[in-house]
Design a protein around this motif. Structure first.
Motif, PDB file in Angstrom:
ATOM      1  N   LYS A  87       0.836  -1.194   0.000  1.00 18.90           N
ATOM      2  CA  LYS A  87       0.000   0.000   0.000  1.00 18.90           C
ATOM      3  C   LYS A  87       0.873   1.247   0.000  1.00 18.90           C
ATOM      4  O   LYS A  87       1.935   1.281   0.630  1.00 18.90           O
ATOM      5  N   LYS A  88       0.402   2.277  -0.681  1.00 20.13           N
ATOM      6  CA  LYS A  88       1.069   3.572  -0.627  1.00 20.13           C
ATOM      7  C   LYS A  88       0.818   4.203   0.742  1.00 20.13           C
ATOM      8  O   LYS A  88      -0.197   3.965   1.406  1.00 20.13           O
ATOM      9  N   ILE A  89       1.746   5.031   1.162  1.00 24.85           N
ATOM     10  CA  ILE A  89       1.654   5.652   2.489  1.00 24.85           C
ATOM     11  C   ILE A  89       0.387   6.492   2.608  1.00 24.85           C
ATOM     12  O   ILE A  89      -0.213   6.587   3.691  1.00 24.85           O
ATOM     13  N   GLU A  90      -0.084   7.061   1.483  1.00 27.40           N
ATOM     14  CA  GLU A  90      -1.305   7.857   1.529  1.00 27.40           C
ATOM     15  C   GLU A  90      -2.512   6.992   1.900  1.00 27.40           C
ATOM     16  O   GLU A  90      -3.418   7.444   2.609  1.00 27.40           O
ATOM     17  N   PHE A 134       4.199  13.127   2.694  1.00 28.41           N
ATOM     18  CA  PHE A 134       4.973  12.251   1.816  1.00 28.41           C
ATOM     19  C   PHE A 134       4.015  11.546   0.854  1.00 28.41           C
ATOM     20  O   PHE A 134       2.927  11.119   1.225  1.00 28.41           O
ATOM     21  N   LYS A 135       4.429  11.398  -0.387  1.00 26.96           N
ATOM     22  CA  LYS A 135       3.584  10.798  -1.409  1.00 26.96           C
ATOM     23  C   LYS A 135       4.337   9.681  -2.125  1.00 26.96           C
ATOM     24  O   LYS A 135       5.553   9.778  -2.349  1.00 26.96           O
ATOM     25  N   GLY A 136       3.601   8.641  -2.487  1.00 26.26           N
ATOM     26  CA  GLY A 136       4.142   7.604  -3.358  1.00 26.26           C
ATOM     27  C   GLY A 136       5.006   6.551  -2.699  1.00 26.26           C
ATOM     28  O   GLY A 136       5.443   5.613  -3.370  1.00 26.26           O
ATOM     29  N   ILE A 137       5.280   6.675  -1.404  1.00 26.81           N
ATOM     30  CA  ILE A 137       6.099   5.660  -0.721  1.00 26.81           C
ATOM     31  C   ILE A 137       5.295   4.372  -0.598  1.00 26.81           C
ATOM     32  O   ILE A 137       4.164   4.385  -0.105  1.00 26.81           O
ATOM     33  N   GLU A 183      12.815  14.635  12.398  1.00 27.94           N
ATOM     34  CA  GLU A 183      12.331  15.450  11.293  1.00 27.94           C
ATOM     35  C   GLU A 183      12.683  14.812   9.948  1.00 27.94           C
ATOM     36  O   GLU A 183      13.614  14.016   9.833  1.00 27.94           O
ATOM     37  N   ASN A 184      11.886  15.177   8.949  1.00 27.98           N
ATOM     38  CA  ASN A 184      12.135  14.793   7.553  1.00 27.98           C
ATOM     39  C   ASN A 184      12.099  13.289   7.320  1.00 27.98           C
ATOM     40  O   ASN A 184      12.737  12.775   6.398  1.00 27.98           O
ATOM     41  N   LEU A 185      11.365  12.570   8.156  1.00 34.03           N
ATOM     42  CA  LEU A 185      11.148  11.141   7.942  1.00 34.03           C
ATOM     43  C   LEU A 185       9.646  10.904   7.756  1.00 34.03           C
ATOM     44  O   LEU A 185       8.830  11.608   8.351  1.00 34.03           O
ATOM     45  N   PRO A 186       9.276   9.914   6.943  1.00 36.19           N
ATOM     46  CA  PRO A 186       7.851   9.650   6.700  1.00 36.19           C
ATOM     47  C   PRO A 186       7.180   8.995   7.903  1.00 36.19           C
ATOM     48  O   PRO A 186       7.065   7.770   7.999  1.00 36.19           O
ATOM     49  N   LEU A 187       6.725   9.832   8.822  1.00 34.11           N
ATOM     50  CA  LEU A 187       6.047   9.369  10.033  1.00 34.11           C
ATOM     51  C   LEU A 187       4.551   9.609   9.899  1.00 34.11           C
ATOM     52  O   LEU A 187       4.124  10.634   9.389  1.00 34.11           O
ATOM     53  N   LEU A 188       3.775   8.659  10.390  1.00 31.14           N
ATOM     54  CA  LEU A 188       2.327   8.812  10.473  1.00 31.14           C
ATOM     55  C   LEU A 188       1.978   9.014  11.941  1.00 31.14           C
ATOM     56  O   LEU A 188       2.213   8.129  12.774  1.00 31.14           O
ATOM     57  N   MET A 189       1.409  10.157  12.270  1.00 29.49           N
ATOM     58  CA  MET A 189       1.103  10.489  13.656  1.00 29.49           C
ATOM     59  C   MET A 189      -0.238   9.867  14.053  1.00 29.49           C
ATOM     60  O   MET A 189      -1.254  10.057  13.368  1.00 29.49           O
TER      61      MET A 189
END
Length: 452
Positions: free
Chosen positions: A3-6, A18-21, A75-81
């Motif tokens: 799954k994409k991160i979105e 972040f998009k597309g990960i 910072e600057n890491l794809p984190l989901l809060m």
């Protein structure tokens, strides 16, 4: 899960810049994390997983969760809060389960869950894509991780569901939404938490909470404590030894290669499995019922059961170079499964010189002394020797010592005296049953005889 991160953010009701990960799995441990995994940091009493988030990215994590009340997110890491990482894991599993077309088989019971899981998976695997619970991933964290590990084209998911208290199986069932549910038996495990075998039956029946409307429950029909629950449950199908069951078994025979038996009722046929013990034959009945629901023929089932693979330490046959045979049933123990194993060793004709090595049964609550002492009635004079390990087995030793005429040894916390006695006494004509709760690790007694 791919799954994409979105998409994951949408599942969790959170946002990401972040998009597309692409996320290709989920992990709670940096040591077993695979590249592409979503890392889920849990806060425990002794460890805070948030300290390992940056390490997870170094190991290849695609993204990670971060609990909102945890300070200093990198910072600057794809984190989901998220508000709660455990709840977020469960919500992801629930959302992913909704997208899958997989047929889910949920399994619970006091004993035999893992063996039944292995048997169900084995009977289906030659004909379908099957995934099953790995190890003991059967709780409120392990089950969601198992669901998230399912491939999108998996046809059958065989999911084990464990518990220690009321409400837990209900939660897991509603999360997994099984198409078929299996209750293997009602024993004494978790007696200290549930109070009685009646309470255990009630807790196990919770597996029907999430059962799909078209689903079926396969249950141990020899267990009277389940009858009040199934009498008003039309999707219930019974299996067992009693003739009143809808699938019953007779003519069980043990050989050095496993067990042969006849089933009758829903299907009339002969089968063999490469494992010993009447209780394992009973577990096989539920696998046969699932296989029939999957559309397999009698011959299909016969072929796959003949080559069924069970997890080690479940009535596992281990032949030594000297000719003696160990039956390694040391994965776990409760009074019901202990007596089933003792019944096997008493009745088997595989070898004449019979020995048993028994370890403590844990989690039995206030009646644990009586449960240990009661094993004595199932240890008959044709048993040449009995070796007991663990502080609780002192109760059984004291019960047996005045009258048992064979070799009798008790060791509280040292394997060596037991290994020494067996090395001195057993012969190529010996068969040795080894059984105890997981915490007793009795497989260490077998290792000196197999060169491990």
């Amino acid at each position: 899960m791919k799954k994409k991160i979105e998409q994951i953010a949408k599942w969790l009701g959170t946002k990401t810049s972040f998009k597309g990960i692409e996320v290709t799995g989920a992990s709670i441990n940096t040591r077993t994390l695979k590249p592409g995994d979503l890392f889920i940091p849990f806060r425990g009493e002794n460890v805070n997983g948030h300290k390992y988030v940056e390490q997870a990215f170094e190991a290849g994590a695609a993204a990670a969760l971060w609990q909102r009340d945890e300070p200093n997110p990198p910072e600057n890491l794809p984190l989901l809060m998220v508000d709660d990482c455990e709840a977020a894991l469960q919500e992801m599993a629930r959302a992913y389960r909704d997208e899958l077309s997989v047929t889910v088989i949920g399994i619970t019971g006091s004993n035999g869950k893992t063996s039944t899981k292995d048997l169900v998976a084995s009977v289906l695997k030659p004909y379908f894509k099957v995934q099953k619970t790995q190890g003991n991933y059967n709780n409120e964290i392990g089950l969601p991780l198992t669901i998230l590990s399912l491939d999108e084209d998996t046809k059958f998911a065989v999911l084990e569901m464990g518990m220690s208290g009321f409400g837990q199986i209900e939660f897991l069932s509603e999360l997994a939404r099984p198409d078929y549910a299996i209750i293997t038996n009602i024993g004494e495990a978790h007696m200290q938490d549930l109070g009685s075998r009646e309470g255990i039956a009630q807790a196990k029946f919770e597996i029907t909470a999430g059962l799909e409307s078209h689903g079926k429950l396969f249950y141990d029909g020899d267990e009277p404590l389940l009858l009040p629950f199934v009498e008003n449950f039309p999707q219930a199908v019974s299996f067992g030894f009693d003739d009143n069951n809808e699938l019953t078994v007779t003519d069980i025979k043990a050989t050095e290669n496993g067990s042969s038996f006849l089933v009758s009722g829903i299907i009339d046929a002969a089968f063999t499995i490469p494992v010993l013990g009447e209780h394992q034959v009973k577990n096989t009945l539920s696998a046969i019922l699932v296989a029939l629901e999957a559309g397999l023929s009698e011959e299909d089932i016969r072929k796959s059961l003949k080559d069924a693979a069970l997890t080690d330490m479940r009535m596992q046959i281990i032949k030594t170079e000297q000719g003696a045979t160990f039956i390694n049933d040391a994965y776990n123990a409760a009074p019901s499964s202990m007596n089933a194993a003792l019944n096997f060793i008493r009745e088997t004709t595989m070898k004449d010189d019979k020995w048993v090595v028994l370890g403590d049964m844990l989690e039995l609550g206030e009646n644990e002394q009586a449960y240990h002492e009661a094993l004595a009635k199932n240890i008959t004079e044709d048993i040449a020797g009995v070796c007991l390990y663990g502080p609780r087995m002192k109760w059984l030793y004291d019960k047996m010592a005045p009258s048992f005429k064979g070799e009798l040894l008790w060791s509280e916390d040292d394997y060596a005296p037991i290994v020494s006695l067996l090395k001195e006494k057993i012969t190529p004509d010996s068969i040795i049953l080894v059984k105890g709760s997981r915490g007793m690790a009795l497989e260490h007694i077998i290792e000196p005889f197999t060169g491990q």
